[in-house]
Design an enzyme around this catalytic site. Structure first.
Site, PDB file in Angstrom:
ATOM      1  N   ASN A  23      72.923  51.078  56.530  1.00 40.81           N
ATOM      2  CA  ASN A  23      73.047  51.029  57.981  1.00 40.81           C
ATOM      3  C   ASN A  23      74.529  50.895  58.299  1.00 40.81           C
ATOM      4  OD1 ASN A  23      73.782  48.161  58.291  1.00 40.81           O
ATOM      5  ND2 ASN A  23      71.677  47.752  57.638  1.00 40.81           N
ATOM      6  N   ASP A  33      68.731  50.322  51.056  1.00 39.30           N
ATOM      7  CA  ASP A  33      69.921  49.514  51.334  1.00 39.30           C
ATOM      8  C   ASP A  33      69.733  48.079  50.826  1.00 39.30           C
ATOM      9  OD1 ASP A  33      72.429  48.866  52.375  1.00 39.30           O
ATOM     10  OD2 ASP A  33      71.719  48.698  54.432  1.00 39.30           O
ATOM     11  N   GLY A 123      63.120  57.317  55.323  1.00 40.91           N
ATOM     12  CA  GLY A 123      62.338  56.086  55.320  1.00 40.91           C
ATOM     13  C   GLY A 123      62.195  55.570  56.748  1.00 40.91           C
TER      14      GLY A 123
END
Length: 170
Positions: A23, A33, A123
C-alpha cells in the site's frame, strides 16, 4: 528471460528479489504486503520508514516501485509497488502495467537476475484475476530487461490457472 507461474508462498522463494503488492504507506498491511513484512522482519519496516521520511512523505505513488532489504526472507531485496484499485468506471490498466514495468526497472538497477511477482491488485484491490494475469504477462514479456527469470508466485489454484492461461497465450 524465462517466465513461469507457480502456486507458492512468495515469502519462501529463493530469488534475488520479491515484489511486494504494497500500500502507498509502505508500512505493511494485509495480504501479500503483511506476509512479506511479517516474514521479513523489522529491517524491511525500518527501511520503509526511512524511505517515507526521505523520498516519499506522501507515500509511494500508484504504479511506482522502490527497493528495500528483504530482511529475513530468502530473497536479497523486496521491491515494493503500489497497485491500482480496480474500477469499472475508469480504465487503470496502464497503472497496473506500470507496477510490473517499474518493478522490473528497479530490479535491473539493483542487479537482480531473478524476480518473483504476486498477482498485483488482484487481491483486496479487486482486479479480476484473468485480466490481472493478462496485463502482468503482457507487460513482463514486452519489457526490455536483463533478468534471467521471472516467477509469478500465486497463492491459489484459480490464480495459478489464470496466469498459466496468460503465459500460454503467445
Amino acid at each position: 528471460m524465462q517466465l513461469t507461474a507457480v502456486r507458492a508462498d512468495i515469502t519462501t522463494l529463493t530469488v534475488d528479489a520479491v515484489v511486494n503488492a504494497a500500500n502507498s504507506s509502505l508500512m505493511g498491511g494485509g495480504g501479500v504486503d503483511g506476509a512479506i513484512h511479517r516474514a521479513g522482519g523489522p529491517d524491511i519496516l525500518r527501511e520503509c520508514r526511512e524511505l517515507r521520511d526521505s523520498h516519499y512523505p506522501d507515500g509511494l505513488p500508484t504504479g511506482q516501485a522502490v527497493a528495500t532489504t528483504a530482511g529475513e526472507l530468502p530473497a536479497r531485496w523486496v521491491i515494493h509497488t503500489v497497485g491500482p484499485v480496480f474500477s469499472r468506471r475508469e480504465d487503470r490498466s496502464a497503472l497496473l502495467a506500470d507496477c510490473y514495468r517499474n518493478s522490473l526497472r528497479v530490479a535491473g538497477e539493483i542487479g537482480a537476475r531473478t524476480v518473483a511477482f504476486p498477482a498485483v491488485s488482484a487481491g483486496i484491490y479487486g482486479w479480476p484475476m484473468d485480466d490481472a494475469a493478462r496485463i502482468a504477462v503482457r507487460t513482463v514479456r514486452g519489457s526490455s530487461t536483463a533478468l534471467d527469470e521471472v516467477t509469478f508466485a500465486l497463492f491459489s489454484a484459480d490464480a495459478l490457472a489464470a496466469f498459466e492461461a496468460a503465459l500460454a497465450d503467445v
